[in-house]
Motif scaffolding. Structure first.
Motif, PDB file in Angstrom:
ATOM      1  N   LEU A   8       0.851  -1.192   0.000  1.00 40.62           N
ATOM      2  CA  LEU A   8       0.000   0.000   0.000  1.00 40.62           C
ATOM      3  C   LEU A   8       0.886   1.242   0.000  1.00 40.62           C
ATOM      4  CD1 LEU A   8      -2.417  -1.268   2.772  1.00 40.62           C
ATOM      5  CD2 LEU A   8      -2.997  -1.060   0.338  1.00 40.62           C
ATOM      6  N   ALA A   9       0.718   2.102  -1.021  1.00 42.10           N
ATOM      7  CA  ALA A   9       1.562   3.290  -1.180  1.00 42.10           C
ATOM      8  C   ALA A   9       0.869   4.508  -0.587  1.00 42.10           C
ATOM      9  CB  ALA A   9       1.888   3.522  -2.649  1.00 42.10           C
ATOM     10  N   SER A  10       1.278   4.870   0.622  1.00 36.44           N
ATOM     11  CA  SER A  10       0.682   6.030   1.287  1.00 36.44           C
ATOM     12  C   SER A  10       1.021   7.343   0.589  1.00 36.44           C
ATOM     13  CB  SER A  10       1.166   6.104   2.741  1.00 36.44           C
ATOM     14  OG  SER A  10       0.804   4.965   3.462  1.00 36.44           O
ATOM     15  N   GLU A  11       2.062   7.334  -0.234  1.00 35.01           N
ATOM     16  CA  GLU A  11       2.434   8.557  -0.943  1.00 35.01           C
ATOM     17  C   GLU A  11       1.469   8.877  -2.086  1.00 35.01           C
ATOM     18  OE1 GLU A  11       6.307   6.177  -0.241  1.00 35.01           O
ATOM     19  OE2 GLU A  11       4.158   5.803  -0.515  1.00 35.01           O
ATOM     20  N   GLU A  12       0.757   7.856  -2.566  1.00 34.66           N
ATOM     21  CA  GLU A  12      -0.073   8.019  -3.767  1.00 34.66           C
ATOM     22  C   GLU A  12      -1.569   7.953  -3.494  1.00 34.66           C
ATOM     23  OE1 GLU A  12      -0.689   5.852  -8.100  1.00 34.66           O
ATOM     24  OE2 GLU A  12       1.087   5.330  -6.933  1.00 34.66           O
ATOM     25  N   HIS A  13      -1.963   7.441  -2.321  1.00 34.27           N
ATOM     26  CA  HIS A  13      -3.385   7.215  -2.070  1.00 34.27           C
ATOM     27  C   HIS A  13      -3.767   7.684  -0.676  1.00 34.27           C
ATOM     28  CE1 HIS A  13      -3.561   4.755  -5.717  1.00 34.27           C
ATOM     29  NE2 HIS A  13      -2.443   4.183  -5.304  1.00 34.27           N
ATOM     30  N   GLY A  14      -4.993   8.193  -0.555  1.00 32.94           N
ATOM     31  CA  GLY A  14      -5.514   8.611   0.726  1.00 32.94           C
ATOM     32  C   GLY A  14      -5.969   7.424   1.561  1.00 32.94           C
ATOM     33  N   PRO A  15      -6.370   7.671   2.811  1.00 25.92           N
ATOM     34  CA  PRO A  15      -6.669   6.569   3.727  1.00 25.92           C
ATOM     35  C   PRO A  15      -7.811   5.675   3.271  1.00 25.92           C
ATOM     36  CG  PRO A  15      -7.262   8.698   4.689  1.00 25.92           C
ATOM     37  CD  PRO A  15      -6.458   8.983   3.470  1.00 25.92           C
ATOM     38  N   ALA A  16      -8.888   6.252   2.750  1.00 25.47           N
ATOM     39  CA  ALA A  16     -10.014   5.415   2.321  1.00 25.47           C
ATOM     40  C   ALA A  16      -9.616   4.524   1.162  1.00 25.47           C
ATOM     41  CB  ALA A  16     -11.202   6.296   1.950  1.00 25.47           C
ATOM     42  N   ALA A  17      -8.850   5.070   0.222  1.00 32.43           N
ATOM     43  CA  ALA A  17      -8.414   4.275  -0.929  1.00 32.43           C
ATOM     44  C   ALA A  17      -7.495   3.144  -0.494  1.00 32.43           C
ATOM     45  CB  ALA A  17      -7.712   5.176  -1.943  1.00 32.43           C
ATOM     46  N   LEU A  18      -6.610   3.410   0.466  1.00 29.90           N
ATOM     47  CA  LEU A  18      -5.705   2.367   0.948  1.00 29.90           C
ATOM     48  C   LEU A  18      -6.482   1.219   1.593  1.00 29.90           C
ATOM     49  CD1 LEU A  18      -2.943   4.661   2.498  1.00 29.90           C
ATOM     50  CD2 LEU A  18      -2.732   3.284   0.414  1.00 29.90           C
ATOM     51  N   VAL A  19      -7.495   1.554   2.362  1.00 27.36           N
ATOM     52  CA  VAL A  19      -8.300   0.509   2.999  1.00 27.36           C
ATOM     53  C   VAL A  19      -9.041  -0.316   1.951  1.00 27.36           C
ATOM     54  CG1 VAL A  19     -10.265   0.085   4.529  1.00 27.36           C
ATOM     55  CG2 VAL A  19      -8.507   1.752   5.180  1.00 27.36           C
ATOM     56  N   TRP A  34       1.962  -4.639   3.132  1.00 27.55           N
ATOM     57  CA  TRP A  34       2.939  -3.621   3.510  1.00 27.55           C
ATOM     58  C   TRP A  34       2.260  -2.272   3.401  1.00 27.55           C
ATOM     59  CZ3 TRP A  34       8.451  -3.768   0.920  1.00 27.55           C
ATOM     60  CH2 TRP A  34       9.300  -4.584   1.666  1.00 27.55           C
ATOM     61  N   ILE A  35       2.680  -1.305   4.219  1.00 30.99           N
ATOM     62  CA  ILE A  35       2.210   0.061   4.057  1.00 30.99           C
ATOM     63  C   ILE A  35       3.354   1.014   4.347  1.00 30.99           C
ATOM     64  CG2 ILE A  35       1.257   0.116   6.434  1.00 30.99           C
ATOM     65  CD1 ILE A  35      -0.910   2.049   5.289  1.00 30.99           C
ATOM     66  N   SER A  36       3.555   1.971   3.447  1.00 32.53           N
ATOM     67  CA  SER A  36       4.647   2.928   3.608  1.00 32.53           C
ATOM     68  C   SER A  36       4.295   3.957   4.668  1.00 32.53           C
ATOM     69  CB  SER A  36       4.964   3.615   2.275  1.00 32.53           C
ATOM     70  OG  SER A  36       3.806   4.226   1.726  1.00 32.53           O
ATOM     71  N   ASP A  37       5.328   4.514   5.291  1.00 34.68           N
ATOM     72  CA  ASP A  37       5.166   5.492   6.373  1.00 34.68           C
ATOM     73  C   ASP A  37       5.910   6.759   5.971  1.00 34.68           C
ATOM     74  OD1 ASP A  37       5.090   6.994   8.666  1.00 34.68           O
ATOM     75  OD2 ASP A  37       6.049   5.511   9.963  1.00 34.68           O
ATOM     76  N   HIS A  38       5.167   7.751   5.492  1.00 32.75           N
ATOM     77  CA  HIS A  38       5.762   9.004   5.021  1.00 32.75           C
ATOM     78  C   HIS A  38       5.048  10.198   5.633  1.00 32.75           C
ATOM     79  CE1 HIS A  38       8.556   8.598   1.393  1.00 32.75           C
ATOM     80  NE2 HIS A  38       8.499   7.394   1.945  1.00 32.75           N
ATOM     81  N   PHE A  39       5.810  11.292   5.828  1.00 33.79           N
ATOM     82  CA  PHE A  39       5.176  12.569   6.150  1.00 33.79           C
ATOM     83  C   PHE A  39       4.879  13.341   4.861  1.00 33.79           C
ATOM     84  CE2 PHE A  39       4.728  16.936   7.469  1.00 33.79           C
ATOM     85  CZ  PHE A  39       4.051  16.851   8.672  1.00 33.79           C
ATOM     86  N   HIS A  40       5.766  13.230   3.886  1.00 33.38           N
ATOM     87  CA  HIS A  40       5.577  13.842   2.572  1.00 33.38           C
ATOM     88  C   HIS A  40       5.553  12.756   1.498  1.00 33.38           C
ATOM     89  CE1 HIS A  40       7.694  17.655   4.255  1.00 33.38           C
ATOM     90  NE2 HIS A  40       6.401  17.871   4.191  1.00 33.38           N
ATOM     91  N   PRO A  41       4.849  13.001   0.391  1.00 33.65           N
ATOM     92  CA  PRO A  41       5.055  12.147  -0.782  1.00 33.65           C
ATOM     93  C   PRO A  41       6.401  12.497  -1.415  1.00 33.65           C
ATOM     94  CG  PRO A  41       3.611  13.968  -1.352  1.00 33.65           C
ATOM     95  CD  PRO A  41       3.877  14.085   0.133  1.00 33.65           C
ATOM     96  N   TRP A  42       6.806  11.700  -2.403  1.00 30.66           N
ATOM     97  CA  TRP A  42       8.046  11.997  -3.114  1.00 30.66           C
ATOM     98  C   TRP A  42       7.861  13.123  -4.122  1.00 30.66           C
ATOM     99  CZ3 TRP A  42      12.262   9.553  -1.283  1.00 30.66           C
ATOM    100  CH2 TRP A  42      12.096   8.327  -0.617  1.00 30.66           C
ATOM    101  N   SER A  43       6.608  13.338  -4.566  1.00 31.95           N
ATOM    102  CA  SER A  43       6.350  14.367  -5.577  1.00 31.95           C
ATOM    103  C   SER A  43       4.932  14.897  -5.415  1.00 31.95           C
ATOM    104  CB  SER A  43       6.515  13.790  -6.987  1.00 31.95           C
ATOM    105  OG  SER A  43       5.478  12.847  -7.250  1.00 31.95           O
ATOM    106  N   GLN A  44       4.688  16.072  -5.999  1.00 31.80           N
ATOM    107  CA  GLN A  44       3.343  16.639  -5.984  1.00 31.80           C
ATOM    108  C   GLN A  44       2.371  15.740  -6.737  1.00 31.80           C
ATOM    109  OE1 GLN A  44       2.276  19.285  -4.409  1.00 31.80           O
ATOM    110  NE2 GLN A  44       4.126  20.437  -3.896  1.00 31.80           N
TER     111      GLN A  44
END
Length: 318
Positions: A8-19, A34-44
């Motif tokens: 699950l890519a937290s950088e690309e999807h919001g919480p509802a989409a990830l679920v 797996w789920i990524s743990d980021h404060f920022h995405p890698w890109s806008q």
């Protein structure tokens, strides 16, 4: 036999989409998350970054699959004592099916509070102390710790699982892989690198699990899939330590302009050829990875899960 999970890519999807993706992953036959743990995405263009611990709580109610963070940095932005509390709670919510993946982090996420970003050798030293402290706290005993990097006084986790939470350590360079072998309950990697797996095992990892992640971009048009992967994840092609040292999303985007579509096409399996997808995952199995987590780049998630359910996973698990 190698197992296959979904990343699950937290950088690309919001919480509802990830679920929702987690639900689809379970229905498609993936066996873990797996789920990524980021404060920022890698890109806008990626554009998301939900708080991972809240999402894991939602995942515990949405699926029966085991969950692992891939990976949490427990050294700068979040104190290891708080990571220990979060991991303990997640383990309880998931009935013991939670693994904590940790790594030395990226400046992109860890400098948001204005902290100094230490060199890699110091970050690995901080990570090793943090892992030891987290393990102490996960015993449920009262802990006082005055270490080189962290202080904890009279701390106790009252909501604590009966069994220790496994802590797997990420590593890319030789020093980080050696640290993973010495202190980890397993090894986290994003490359089908047999030499790295062997270094982990020889550094103390022995027969412990190696867990990997790979990104693909499924779609009926190969060239369109390449364009999607390049538009959303050009940072995959950044060399060396750039991903760990560049401090902002803007800097990541500037560096990523040097990454071409051809580079991404060579690094990411794109399109709808089942043989190509099977070969990419088999490379991880051949390298000695025990659990491979696959991430689909882009919005076409449901079609990806249908494709893997019918065309890819049956060929990997038989």
């Amino acid at each position: 036999m190698t197992e296959y999970g979904y990343f699950l890519a937290s950088e690309e999807h919001g919480p509802a989409a990830l679920v929702e993706q987690a639900r689809m992953a379970e229905q498609a036959g993936f066996t873990s998350l797996w789920i990524s743990d980021h404060f920022h995405p890698w890109s806008q263009a990626q554009g998301e970054s939900p708080f991972v611990w809240a999402v894991v709580g939602a995942l515990s109610e949405a699926t029966s699959l085991p969950v692992q963070t891939a990976v949490t940095c427990p050294t700068v932005r979040i104190h290891p004592a708080l990571v220990a509390q979060a991991a303990a709670t997640c383990a309880l919510q998931l009935g013991g099916q939670f693994r904590l993946g940790v790594g030395s982090g990226e400046a992109l996420n860890e400098r948001v509070l204005g902290d100094r970003w230490p060199p890699a050798t110091v970050r690995l030293d901080m990570l090793e102390e943090a892992v030891a402290l987290i393990r102490q706290l996960l015993t449920g005993r009262r802990i006082t710790h005055h270490g080189k990097h962290y202080t904890v006084e009279n701390a106790r986790l009252y909501s604590c699982p009966d069994r220790p939470v496994p802590i797997d350590v990420s590593g890319f360079g030789p020093a980080a892989i050696t640290t993973a072998g010495r202190v980890g309950d397993g090894f986290v990697t994003t490359a089908p690198d047999r030499a790295a797996v062997e270094r982990f095992r020889k550094s103390g990892g022995g027969s412990k699990q190696v867990r990997g992640g790979v990104q693909v971009c499924f779609g009926p048009d190969h060239e369109e899939a390449v364009r999607t992967a390049h538009a959303l994840w050009p940072n995959i092609g950044l060399p060396g330590e750039l991903g760990q040292t560049l401090p902002t999303v803007a800097h990541m985007e500037q560096a990523s302009r040097l990454v071409t579509r051809d580079q991404i096409a060579r690094q990411v399996v794109c399109g709808d050829d089942p043989d190509a997808h099977v070969a990419a995952l088999q490379a991880y199995a051949d390298a000695g990875v025990d659990v491979v987590h696959v991430n689909q780049i882009g919005p076409d998630q449901r079609a990806f899960f249908d494709f893997y359910r019918t065309k890819v996973l049956p060929r990997l698990t038989r």
